[in-house]
Structures are given as structure tokens and as C-alpha cells.
Design an enzyme around this catalytic site. Structure first.
Site, PDB file in Angstrom:
ATOM      1  N   ARG A  31       5.541 -13.173   9.352  1.00 17.78           N
ATOM      2  CA  ARG A  31       6.071 -11.848   9.085  1.00 17.78           C
ATOM      3  C   ARG A  31       7.344 -11.637   9.882  1.00 17.78           C
ATOM      4  NH1 ARG A  31       2.335  -7.953   8.894  1.00 17.78           N
ATOM      5  NH2 ARG A  31       3.654  -6.257   9.572  1.00 17.78           N
TER       6      ARG A  31
ATOM      7  N   LYS B  73       3.748   0.774   9.867  1.00 14.56           N
ATOM      8  CA  LYS B  73       3.918   2.000   9.089  1.00 14.56           C
ATOM      9  C   LYS B  73       3.319   3.204   9.808  1.00 14.56           C
ATOM     10  CE  LYS B  73       2.783   0.089   5.058  1.00 14.56           C
ATOM     11  NZ  LYS B  73       2.389  -0.031   3.653  1.00 14.56           N
TER      12      LYS B  73
ATOM     13  N   GLU C 295       0.872  -1.167   0.000  1.00 19.48           N
ATOM     14  CA  GLU C 295       0.000   0.000   0.000  1.00 19.48           C
ATOM     15  C   GLU C 295       0.915   1.225   0.000  1.00 19.48           C
ATOM     16  OE1 GLU C 295      -2.866   0.304   3.191  1.00 19.48           O
ATOM     17  OE2 GLU C 295      -3.580   2.234   2.415  1.00 19.48           O
TER      18      GLU C 295
HETATM   19  P1  ATP Z   1       0.964  -1.669   7.842  1.00 18.10           P
HETATM   20  O1  ATP Z   1      -0.125  -2.595   8.306  1.00 18.10           O
HETATM   21  O2  ATP Z   1       1.942  -1.274   8.895  1.00 18.10           O
HETATM   22  O3  ATP Z   1       0.464  -0.528   7.015  1.00 18.10           O
HETATM   23  P2  ATP Z   1       1.299  -3.614   5.835  1.00 18.10           P
HETATM   24  O4  ATP Z   1       1.809  -4.917   6.291  1.00 18.10           O
HETATM   25  O5  ATP Z   1      -0.163  -3.511   5.605  1.00 18.10           O
HETATM   26  O6  ATP Z   1       1.839  -2.529   6.836  1.00 18.10           O
HETATM   27  P3  ATP Z   1       1.675  -3.372   3.034  1.00 18.10           P
HETATM   28  O7  ATP Z   1       2.237  -2.245   2.270  1.00 18.10           O
HETATM   29  O8  ATP Z   1       0.234  -3.671   2.877  1.00 18.10           O
HETATM   30  O9  ATP Z   1       2.049  -3.114   4.558  1.00 18.10           O
HETATM   31  O10 ATP Z   1       2.522  -4.676   2.766  1.00 18.10           O
HETATM   32  C1  ATP Z   1       2.860  -5.162   1.506  1.00 18.10           C
HETATM   33  C2  ATP Z   1       3.289  -6.579   1.630  1.00 18.10           C
HETATM   34  O11 ATP Z   1       4.393  -6.687   2.513  1.00 18.10           O
HETATM   35  C3  ATP Z   1       2.193  -7.459   2.183  1.00 18.10           C
HETATM   36  O12 ATP Z   1       2.145  -8.640   1.419  1.00 18.10           O
HETATM   37  C4  ATP Z   1       2.613  -7.731   3.580  1.00 18.10           C
HETATM   38  O13 ATP Z   1       2.172  -8.990   4.014  1.00 18.10           O
HETATM   39  C5  ATP Z   1       4.135  -7.658   3.489  1.00 18.10           C
HETATM   40  N1  ATP Z   1       4.702  -7.275   4.773  1.00 18.10           N
HETATM   41  C6  ATP Z   1       4.453  -6.159   5.472  1.00 18.10           C
HETATM   42  N2  ATP Z   1       5.106  -6.177   6.652  1.00 18.10           N
HETATM   43  C7  ATP Z   1       5.805  -7.324   6.698  1.00 18.10           C
HETATM   44  C8  ATP Z   1       6.670  -7.940   7.655  1.00 18.10           C
HETATM   45  N3  ATP Z   1       6.953  -7.344   8.814  1.00 18.10           N
HETATM   46  N4  ATP Z   1       7.214  -9.131   7.349  1.00 18.10           N
HETATM   47  C9  ATP Z   1       6.935  -9.735   6.185  1.00 18.10           C
HETATM   48  N5  ATP Z   1       6.121  -9.231   5.248  1.00 18.10           N
HETATM   49  C10 ATP Z   1       5.556  -8.035   5.490  1.00 18.10           C
HETATM   50 MG    MG Z   2      -1.575  -3.564   4.263  1.00 22.67          MG
END
Ligand code: ATP
Ligand code: MG
Length: 565
Positions: free
Chosen positions: A271, A281, A41
Site C-alpha cells: 500500500r 479514512k 467502501e
Molecule cells: P480505511 O481502512 O482507511 O477505511 P481502506 O483501505 O479500507 O481504507 P477501501 O475503500 O476499502 O479503503 O479501499 C479500496 C481499495 O483501495 C482497496 O483495494 C484497498 O486495498 C485500496 N487502498 C486503500 N488504501 C490504499 C493505500 N494506501 N495504498 C494502496 N491501496 C490502497
Molecule cells: Mg476497506
């Protein structure tokens, strides 16, 4: 949807997702195609957790001859911005991966809308006018069924009219949502009439003001995978409970067509959580906006751009991801593992130079004033092909203050009056004393050199225990050095009840303004990876100017870090 030639690569160790992929390719599922996507995102910069997902999504595509697309999951205009889109692309490229296509979930707004309208017409979705609190209160629990919304049986025509109004600005934000009509007693809570559309009155970074009704994650993600022809939709474990809903909407979308072998499937891995930092984030954004750090690329941040600025190589980041691996269980990984990966990588990569961070003057009293000599310094003992450079020796040198002790214990093998020590790549010197000011601070140290002991000369190899780095005071440049410690004081700030701001380490940044570095290093600006001998790995900071050089410490040579008591 592009057809790809799949070539199965034999590899000694494969993780459980790779095993699934190999199995699917062997069974010729999806006509033997492999297509993944990385779906960030664009509401923040990528962090080391994303790197783990990137290495998986792009990595398997690369390894098994598939394709990985970059899809921006931009279904919530509240926090999204093109600044993030650009940064995300840059970071993926830096990590060394190539996407096939770039897609945006917002490209599918019309398709998703049409699908939602179809569900309404089929009596499978309705407009709910309750507040989000009321809806939540009716959800029930894992042991008790939920309660039907009073709007659940609203006539189809009315639903269609209201859905249209949700999108044309006639309805205010928060006063209406579209819900899928599934089952308020379903054992999986995600099936209890999930909200699939809500109103957001904010300009979208790509579609502007065209849409006011926006699809929720569960109504956009699987469908986007489907539209693009994704075969393996790999995500993190928190989406396990969403998987059946993912399948449900795809079943609805395919309209009775038999797709069994041709449909995206979701797979989950653990994760990345790292000690002494946060990965949310929302929290990272707060640190930036509240100036608790100096931007997204502050070298203390767990962001990819922060690690880059800190002096990590992309190979080091990927090595770390390799080290921790992929499992089905959540864990907390040690920050020191990331540092170990950096150390291992930089040892092979970094150019060895001399810098003195806490200088004190050393005068070689029997060395002629005005004389200089060029000493040979090896660029990287781990890579002979990197050659060597020269460093100038003279009568007045800088050495580290900590390398001198007037009354030293027996095991202090550095500069001690009456004792010998080697100056690296130069001579053996014998310390003859020092000069102190009125309050006892050391102002200058004195020594005598042995002309026969020059490095590389025959007979130069007499045993002295210590070797010190040094700089000629007239052949070096002043610089600033920034030292970093853990961003947070406690191991797992995300699990702490206190506000994360209170848990920041007040000593995470230490600035040394009175340092010196050898001339040669200054001319190596294109070489990002330096080792300050005996100290650690360093890199140029982007704030450096011709007149004011700044270096960031990436990591020390050894792991000397201890938790604070
Ligand atoms: P937030 O919830 O903090 O906004 P997010 O996980 O929703 O972060 P995205 O931009 O939606 O962030 O993530 C893109 C991809 O990266 C998704 O497939 C997510 O599962 C993966 N991802 C995000 N954080 C992690 C992590 N800590 N370890 C492994 N994969 C991750
Ligand atoms: Mg997300």
C-alpha cells in the site's frame, strides 16, 4: 460475466502483478479472460493511496484488454453514504479511468444470506451469543490453539431460527453473531471460527431497513468477486493473511464444482504510505468533521479532490504512482516525490503568467507618465505552439519586496541601488534609490529604464545577471494567494503514539491577501494550470469570485522544503 478479447501488449517493464497476469493469459486460465475490480467502501473520499490501487486495477485491465468494474463494498451501513459514492465516481473519472459496470456488494445481500443459511444447514456455521470480548479472548495465540465457544455445537434448527431473528429486528445489536465453524486450532488465526455476520441497526444507503444482519468483509469480498466473475482480485498486503480464507469460502461456494481455472484469485501489492500525511479514512474524516481542515477537498488533504483543488493534474498523480511502482514490501514514500511529479508535469502544462505576492512599488522615473506599451510574454517556453500574450508596461510597477535590497551582498543579483537588472519581457533598468517611512520601511523604489534595451530589440542583450517579474499597477488585479505546507509536522504521524491531532502543522496554511496578478491570467479561468513566474505553480481556487480572486499554490518551482528542526 462478459467474454473479452484479450490482447497481450508488449511492454518493456512490467511489475510482478502484470507478470502474473501475462502468465495467466498465456495459460488461458479463466478462458483467457481478465477481469479486475476496484472495491472502495463508500465511507469517505478517495485518497492518493486509492489512486495507487486504481492505477493497478484499471491499469492492468486497460493494458491487457480486460475489464475493470467498480464495486462499492457497502456492507457496513454505519459510515456509508451516497455522497461518497458520487465523489468516488467523479475522482476515478478525473484520474482518466473507465469502469465496465458498477456493482454494489449490497446487490449480493440475498445471495450471501442464502450461502450463510446453506453453511448453517451443513453444520458449518453457528450463532454465538458471547460478547466480542469473550470471542476475542478465546481466539488463542499464534502458538496456542483457541478455545471452542460454548455455542459451537448448537443444533442446526436453533441456528437457523436465531439467524432469522438476527435479521428481523428481534435481537439487539451486538448480542449475537454468526460464526463459520472451521477450526479453533488452525495455524491461521483468521480460520478460528471467524465472525461472518453481525447485526447493525442502521439505515443502509441502498437497501434501507431491509437487512439487519450484515456480512463481514471476509464473507462478502471473495464471494462478490466470484458472483461477478472477477479473475484477478488485487488488493494490498494487509490482506495476505486473509487469502486462504478467501479461497476457503470460494471452495464452499462452488459446491464441489471443479473451477480450478475459473475462480477469482487474490494478489497483493504494497500500500502507499506518504510522509507528513495520514491515509486512514477514519482520521481524514475526523479532520473534516472537527474542522481541522476545510473539508475533504482542502488542498492540504491527501485526497484526490484535495490534490485536484491544489492544482495537481491527473497526469501528475499517475506519474507519481508510476515512479513509486508496486512491490511486495511496505514502505514510506516521500511527499517530495509527489511534488516532483507535479513539477515535472506542470512544467509542460502550465501557462506562464506574472503575479506579485509581496508587492512594493517601483517607479520608472524616466518613463513618461500615462504611456503604456504592450510587451510580448511567451505562454510556455516548453511548448512553442502555446503562443504568447501581451503584458502592459507602464511607469508604475509592482515588484516583489524581496527583490530589492538597499545594501546587498555581492551575490544578490536583483534590484540594488546603482545596479542594473532586467524587467522580464521589458527593459533593463538601473535602480536609483528608494523612499522610506519614518521607521525605515521601504515605501517606493526608483529606477531609470534604458529605451534601447527592450526585450527582442537588437542590442538588448547586454549582460545583466538578474531578471525580475513585475506588474503594471494600473493593469493588474488584486488577489488572494493561499500557500500550503505539510499537513503534519512529523514524517510518519501514523507511527506516532500521540493523538494525530496534536501532530498537525499549525503553519500548513498561509493566506496572503495583498497580491496582484496580471489581467491576462484573470481571463484564463478555464486554464487550471498556471505558473507564477519565478514563484511556482498555482491554480484558481473554487472559492474565487469575480470580485475576489483566490489562487492556491500547488508546488514551488524548486524543492526548497526542509524539515523543521
Ligand atoms: P480505511 O481502512 O482507511 O477505511 P481502506 O483501505 O479500507 O481504507 P477501501 O475503500 O476499502 O479503503 O479501499 C479500496 C481499495 O483501495 C482497496 O483495494 C484497498 O486495498 C485500496 N487502498 C486503500 N488504501 C490504499 C493505500 N494506501 N495504498 C494502496 N491501496 C490502497
Ligand atoms: Mg476497506
Amino acid at each position: 460475466m462478459k467474454d473479452n478479447h484479450i490482447e497481450i501488449v508488449e511492454k518493456k517493464s512490467v511489475n510482478f502483478i502484470e507478470q502474473i497476469i501475462i502468465g495467466d493469459l498465456e495459460k488461458k486460465k479463466n478462458d483467457g479472460r481478465l477481469q479486475t475490480r476496484f472495491p472502495p467502501e463508500p465511507n469517505g473520499y478517495l485518497h492518493i493511496g486509492h489512486a495507487k490501487a486504481i492505477c493497478m486495477d484499471f491499469g492492468v485491465a486497460e493494458k491487457f484488454g480486460g475489464i475493470c468494474n467498480l464495486r462499492f463494498d457497502d456492507t457496513n451501513p454505519q459510515k456509508e453514504d451516497t455522497e461518497y459514492v458520487d465523489a468516488i465516481k467523479e475522482d476515478i473519472k478525473w484520474l482518466g479511468f473507465k469502469w465496465g459496470n458498477i456493482y454494489y456488494a449490497s446487490d449480493y445481500f440475498q445471495n450471501l444470506w442464502d450461502f450463510a443459511v446453506r453453511l448453517i444447514k451443513e453444520g458449518k456455521a453457528y450463532i454465538d451469543e458471547q460478547t466480542s470480548e469473550q470471542i476475542a479472548a478465546q481466539k488463542g495465540t499464534t502458538t496456542e490453539p483457541g478455545v471452542d465457544s460454548p455455542y459451537r455445537e448448537r443444533p442446526i434448527e436453533e441456528n437457523l431460527t436465531l439467524f432469522e431473528k438476527m435479521n428481523n429486528g428481534e435481537i439487539s445489536e451486538g448480542s449475537m453473531v454468526l460464526r463459520a465453524k472451521i477450526d479453533m486450532a488452525h495455524p491461521n488465526m483468521h480460520f478460528r471460527d471467524p465472525v461472518i455476520y453481525r447485526i447493525i441497526n442502521k439505515k443502509h444507503h441502498r437497501t434501507g431497513h431491509k437487512w439487519k444482519a450484515y456480512p463481514m468483509y471476509d464473507f462478502a469480498h471473495g464471494q462478490s468477486d466470484f458472483f461477478e466473475g472477477v479473475t484477478h482480485s488485487i488488493c494490498t498486503l494487509e490482506f495476505v493473511p486473509h487469502r486462504s480464507l478467501y479461497d476457503y469460502f470460494i471452495d464452499e461456494l462452488k459446491e464441489g464444482k471443479d473451477l480450478e481455472d475459473h475462480r477469482p484469485r487474490q494478489f497483493e501489492f504494497n500500500r502507499l504510505n506518504l510522509t507528513y500525511t495520514v491515509m486512514s479514512k477514519r482520521k481524514l474524516l475526523a479532520l473534516v468533521q472537527e474542522h481541522l481542515v476545510n473539508g475533504w477537498d482542502d488542498p492540504r488533504m491527501p485526497t484526490i479532490c484535495g490534490l485536484r483543488r491544489r492544482g495537481y493534474s491527473p497526469e501528475a498523480v499517475r506519474k507519481f504512482i508510476d515512479m513509486i511502482g508496486y512491490t511486495k514490501y511496505d514502505a514510506l514514500n516521500d511527499f517530495s516525490m509527489l511534488e516532483a511529479a507535479a513539477r515535472e508535469d506542470l512544467n509542460k502544462r502550465a501557462l506562464r503568467v506574472s503575479a506579485v505576492l509581496n508587492p512594493v512599488k517601483l517607479v520608472v522615473t524616466n518613463y513618461p507618465d500615462g504611456k503604456t506599451e504592450e510587451m510580448e510574454a511567451v505562454n510556455n517556453p516548453e511548448r512553442v505552439e502555446d503562443g504568447s500574450h501581451t503584458i502592459i508596461f507602464s511607469r508604475e510597477l509592482w515588484i516583489e519586496r524581496e527583490d530589492f535590497m538597499e545594501n546587498a551582498p555581492k551575490n544578490f543579483f536583483r534590484m540594488v541601488p546603482g545596479k542594473e537588472v532586467r524587467l522580464k519581457n521589458a527593459y533593463i533598468v538601473k535602480c536609483t534609490g528608494c523612499k522610506k517611512d519614518k521607521s525605515g520601511n521601504i515605501e517606493e523604489i526608483y529606477c531609470e529604464y534604458d529605451p534601447e534595451s527592450r526585450s527582442g530589440l537588437e542590442g538588448a542583450n547586454r549582460k545583466v545577471k538578474g531578471t525580475l517579474h513585475w506588474l503594471s499597477t494600473t493593469h493588474c488585479q488584486p488577489c488572494e494567494v493561499r500557500l500550503y505546507d505539510r499537513l503534519f509536522q512529523i514524517e510518519n504521524p501514523s507511527a506516532d503514539e500521540r493523538d494525530f491531532r496534536e501532530l498537525l502543522n499549525p503553519e500548513s496554511l498561509k493566506i496572503l491577501t495583498n497580491c496582484y496578478i496580471e489581467q491576462f491570467a484573470v481571463m484564463q479561468k478555464e486554464n487550471r494550470y498556471l505558473q507564477f513566474q519565478r514563484i511556482g505553480y498555482f491554480t484558481y481556487d473554487k472559492d474565487s469570485t469575480e470580485k475576489h480572486l483566490i489562487f492556491n499554490k500547488t508546488v514551488g518551482l524548486k524543492d526548497s522544503w526542509k524539515p523543521k528542526k
